[in-house]
Structures are given as C-alpha cells and as structure tokens.
Design a protein around this motif. Sequence first.
Motif, PDB file in Angstrom:
ATOM      1  N   UNK A   1     -58.429 -27.262 -16.294  1.00 55.07           N
ATOM      2  CA  UNK A   1     -58.779 -27.949 -16.030  1.00 55.07           C
ATOM      3  C   UNK A   1     -57.987 -29.431 -15.753  1.00 55.07           C
ATOM      4  N   UNK A   2     -56.787 -29.277 -16.098  1.00 58.15           N
ATOM      5  CA  UNK A   2     -55.252 -29.609 -15.616  1.00 58.15           C
ATOM      6  C   UNK A   2     -55.210 -29.704 -14.496  1.00 58.15           C
ATOM      7  N   UNK A   3     -55.275 -28.019 -14.076  1.00 52.51           N
ATOM      8  CA  UNK A   3     -55.161 -27.995 -12.247  1.00 52.51           C
ATOM      9  C   UNK A   3     -56.154 -29.131 -11.707  1.00 52.51           C
TER      10      UNK A   3
ATOM     11  N   UNK B   1     -55.333 -31.660  -8.749  1.00 53.00           N
ATOM     12  CA  UNK B   1     -55.433 -31.138  -7.156  1.00 53.00           C
ATOM     13  C   UNK B   1     -56.534 -31.767  -6.693  1.00 53.00           C
ATOM     14  N   UNK B   2     -56.828 -32.354  -7.736  1.00 55.96           N
ATOM     15  CA  UNK B   2     -58.376 -33.436  -7.525  1.00 55.96           C
ATOM     16  C   UNK B   2     -59.382 -32.828  -6.535  1.00 55.96           C
TER      17      UNK B   2
ATOM     18  N   UNK C   1     -63.802 -30.402 -12.001  1.00 55.71           N
ATOM     19  CA  UNK C   1     -63.460 -29.200 -12.889  1.00 55.71           C
ATOM     20  C   UNK C   1     -64.608 -27.838 -12.679  1.00 55.71           C
ATOM     21  N   UNK C   2     -64.818 -27.456 -12.240  1.00 49.52           N
ATOM     22  CA  UNK C   2     -66.016 -26.304 -11.723  1.00 49.52           C
ATOM     23  C   UNK C   2     -64.790 -25.873 -11.512  1.00 49.52           C
ATOM     24  N   UNK C   3     -64.701 -26.200  -9.471  1.00 56.07           N
ATOM     25  CA  UNK C   3     -63.566 -25.638  -9.341  1.00 56.07           C
ATOM     26  C   UNK C   3     -62.763 -25.146  -9.872  1.00 56.07           C
ATOM     27  N   UNK C   4     -61.687 -25.648 -10.556  1.00 56.87           N
ATOM     28  CA  UNK C   4     -60.389 -25.087 -11.391  1.00 56.87           C
ATOM     29  C   UNK C   4     -61.108 -24.221 -12.213  1.00 56.87           C
ATOM     30  N   UNK C   5     -62.013 -24.021 -12.733  1.00 59.26           N
ATOM     31  CA  UNK C   5     -62.358 -22.407 -13.456  1.00 59.26           C
ATOM     32  C   UNK C   5     -62.588 -21.669 -12.365  1.00 59.26           C
ATOM     33  N   UNK C   6     -63.273 -21.791 -11.430  1.00 58.83           N
ATOM     34  CA  UNK C   6     -63.158 -20.802 -10.232  1.00 58.83           C
ATOM     35  C   UNK C   6     -62.144 -20.280  -9.832  1.00 58.83           C
TER      36      UNK C   6
ATOM     37  N   UNK D   1     -43.957 -13.506 -27.421  1.00 68.73           N
ATOM     38  CA  UNK D   1     -43.848 -14.322 -27.591  1.00 68.73           C
ATOM     39  C   UNK D   1     -43.833 -15.110 -26.306  1.00 68.73           C
ATOM     40  N   UNK D   2     -44.491 -15.945 -25.134  1.00 71.43           N
ATOM     41  CA  UNK D   2     -43.959 -16.834 -24.179  1.00 71.43           C
ATOM     42  C   UNK D   2     -44.600 -17.687 -24.054  1.00 71.43           C
ATOM     43  N   UNK D   3     -44.061 -18.800 -23.987  1.00 77.77           N
ATOM     44  CA  UNK D   3     -45.070 -20.154 -23.687  1.00 77.77           C
ATOM     45  C   UNK D   3     -44.108 -20.784 -21.898  1.00 77.77           C
ATOM     46  N   UNK D   4     -45.352 -20.436 -21.457  1.00 74.33           N
ATOM     47  CA  UNK D   4     -44.261 -21.053 -20.112  1.00 74.33           C
ATOM     48  C   UNK D   4     -44.945 -22.540 -19.318  1.00 74.33           C
ATOM     49  N   UNK D   5     -44.661 -23.711 -18.607  1.00 82.63           N
ATOM     50  CA  UNK D   5     -45.237 -24.527 -18.404  1.00 82.63           C
ATOM     51  C   UNK D   5     -46.042 -25.086 -17.334  1.00 82.63           C
ATOM     52  N   UNK D   6     -46.069 -24.524 -15.908  1.00 78.57           N
ATOM     53  CA  UNK D   6     -46.912 -23.755 -15.400  1.00 78.57           C
ATOM     54  C   UNK D   6     -48.775 -23.297 -15.924  1.00 78.57           C
ATOM     55  N   UNK D   7     -49.301 -23.992 -15.222  1.00 82.49           N
ATOM     56  CA  UNK D   7     -50.774 -24.428 -14.939  1.00 82.49           C
ATOM     57  C   UNK D   7     -51.293 -22.453 -15.051  1.00 82.49           C
ATOM     58  N   UNK D   8     -51.919 -22.010 -15.615  1.00 83.18           N
ATOM     59  CA  UNK D   8     -52.521 -20.685 -15.156  1.00 83.18           C
ATOM     60  C   UNK D   8     -53.359 -20.555 -14.090  1.00 83.18           C
ATOM     61  N   UNK D   9     -54.079 -21.489 -13.499  1.00 86.90           N
ATOM     62  CA  UNK D   9     -54.001 -20.782 -11.906  1.00 86.90           C
ATOM     63  C   UNK D   9     -52.855 -21.196 -10.557  1.00 86.90           C
ATOM     64  N   UNK D  10     -51.928 -21.548 -10.890  1.00 88.67           N
ATOM     65  CA  UNK D  10     -50.565 -21.076 -11.035  1.00 88.67           C
ATOM     66  C   UNK D  10     -48.905 -20.110 -11.146  1.00 88.67           C
ATOM     67  N   UNK D  11     -49.923 -19.475 -12.347  1.00 87.80           N
ATOM     68  CA  UNK D  11     -49.117 -18.002 -12.376  1.00 87.80           C
ATOM     69  C   UNK D  11     -48.615 -17.072 -11.302  1.00 87.80           C
TER      70      UNK D  11
END
Length: 294
Positions: free
Chosen positions: A37-39, A43-44, A47-52, A225-235
């Motif tokens: 959702x933050x992605x 990227x304006x 939301x559903x496109x972010x989930x895709x 455990x690894x916590x990353x600031x990168x958003x999931x679609x940007x991994x």
Amino acid sequence: GVLLGSLKMRWYEPVAVKVIKKGAIPKHVAFIMDGNRRYAQKNVIERRVGHRHGFTKLKQALEWCLYLGIEVVTVYAFSIENFKRSQAEVSELMTLAKEKFEEMLPEEGFMKQKGICVRVLGAIHLLPQDVQESMAKVVSQTYNNKNAILNVCFPYTSTEEINHAAVSIVEGVSQGSLQVDDVNENLFEKCLYTAECPRPDLLIRTSGEIRLSDFLLWQTMDTRLCFMSVLWPELSLWDLLWNILLYQRDTATQLLTGVISKQDTLQTKDSQERINQFLLSRRQAHIAYLKQFL
C-alpha cells in the motif's frame, strides 16, 4: 542481462550468487511481504495495482530462492486481522488471490515447470467459496511436486494456528486417540500448519516495521530475523543475498560456539503409534475438506 531459465539477471549477479552458494544456504526462508500500500502511495498508483506489484515480486523472489537452492519458502500473504480492513480492499485482495491461484494451475505454468508444491496454511474456511475452490485445485495439482515448497499463509495468524493445534490435541485426548502422556512439545509442533517443513532459518520483513505481526511465533524461536526498510515490491536480489550473508555469518558463529543443538523427546512404541495414527487422521480430514472443492 543473462537469462537463466525464466530468470533474467544482470551479468554480474550469477557471479554473486555463486559466491554466496559457497557458504551455508538456508533451507527455509520466510517473508513478511509488507509495503504494497505504501508502494502504491509512493508511486501514485491505485492500491490494487500496488498489491499486483506485490504478487509479481513474490514470483520473482521465489525464482531467486529456487536459483539459490532454498527448498522451502513461506510467505505471509494475508493476515486474519486484514479482514478488518475496508470491505472494498478485502474484496480486491480476494479477487486478486483467486486470479493468482488460477495462474498457478496450467500444466505449462510456473509451478509445474519448477516442480513447486504449493501449500496454503491458515484458517482457509474463512475464505470465500470461489477462492477456496481455486486454492484447493492448486494444492491438489501441485501436491506431488518435489523440487521445492511454497507455503502461502492465507488467511493466517500464529495465534489462530497455535489455538487450532491445542484444540486438536485436546479433542484427540478427549476422544481417546491420544493419551495425556503422549502430549509434549514435539507433538504440538507436528500439529502446526507448518508441520511437514523445517523451521525457518531466515525471516525477512520489508517496509521498516520491526515486529512479527503474529507470524510464525512458535517456529521462529531460533530464526535469524531481518527487518528491511525497502518496500516489498522494491525488494532486490541484492537485498536477499545480503540477508543470506548475515545468516551465514551467524551460522558460522553458532557452529564455533556450539549453540546449535536439537533434542528429540523419546516416545514409547505404543505412544508413537498413537501419535502417528492421530496425525494421519488429521491429514486425511484436511485432504477430505479440500476434495469437496474439486
């Protein structure tokens, strides 16, 4: 770029992977796929496109894991708590899930080609009927695939999983399938949804949140455990390789200090037979539940 099967990589990435594979590779990696959702906001886009984009990244991450030799991948796809989101968003996610399960079905599809066994873990009875049907088909058709396992936690919370295991054992004792002396930590773990997989060696959460959000609480007691600031679609592949490098460092330290140890509780022959029969009956009940959708 270099094309390795369906996996496109920059020319230097296979070299980096080769170096990483000289060290210990985790057998089981878990992902909390946070930040779709933050992605979308960043990227304006809708939301559903972010989930895709998030589902697309899941397939890419799975390809990276297969290429690295990781045998089990577990993803937190949908929390039971997410049902509290707006009806519109929940509906979007269910529609998308059904679509993505159906994409896994074709004989010439990715799961068949790669030999991936798909398992859906969680309170699946909470899903809409049509989503359960698509999910059951995927689980059934990939059941005998042996190359790797993809566990999709959907809808899932660790609290529900632990409660489900406890209720199952209580019922087993009250019905005479188990005796009180059969009940121990090993039996409990075998009643969790992840019973047929080793515990995760590495858990990666994206988007900067430093919490587990009710995911695999029992199974991650020894997990890196690894916590990353990168958003999931940007991994990126580099994010994954960096975390495996940290895992390798920790594993080497644990081996040197003798931290790694495993202990099995000894059972009597009668107790083991009761437990095996109890677990078999649970498995058969689950298969029967799925078959009603086929």
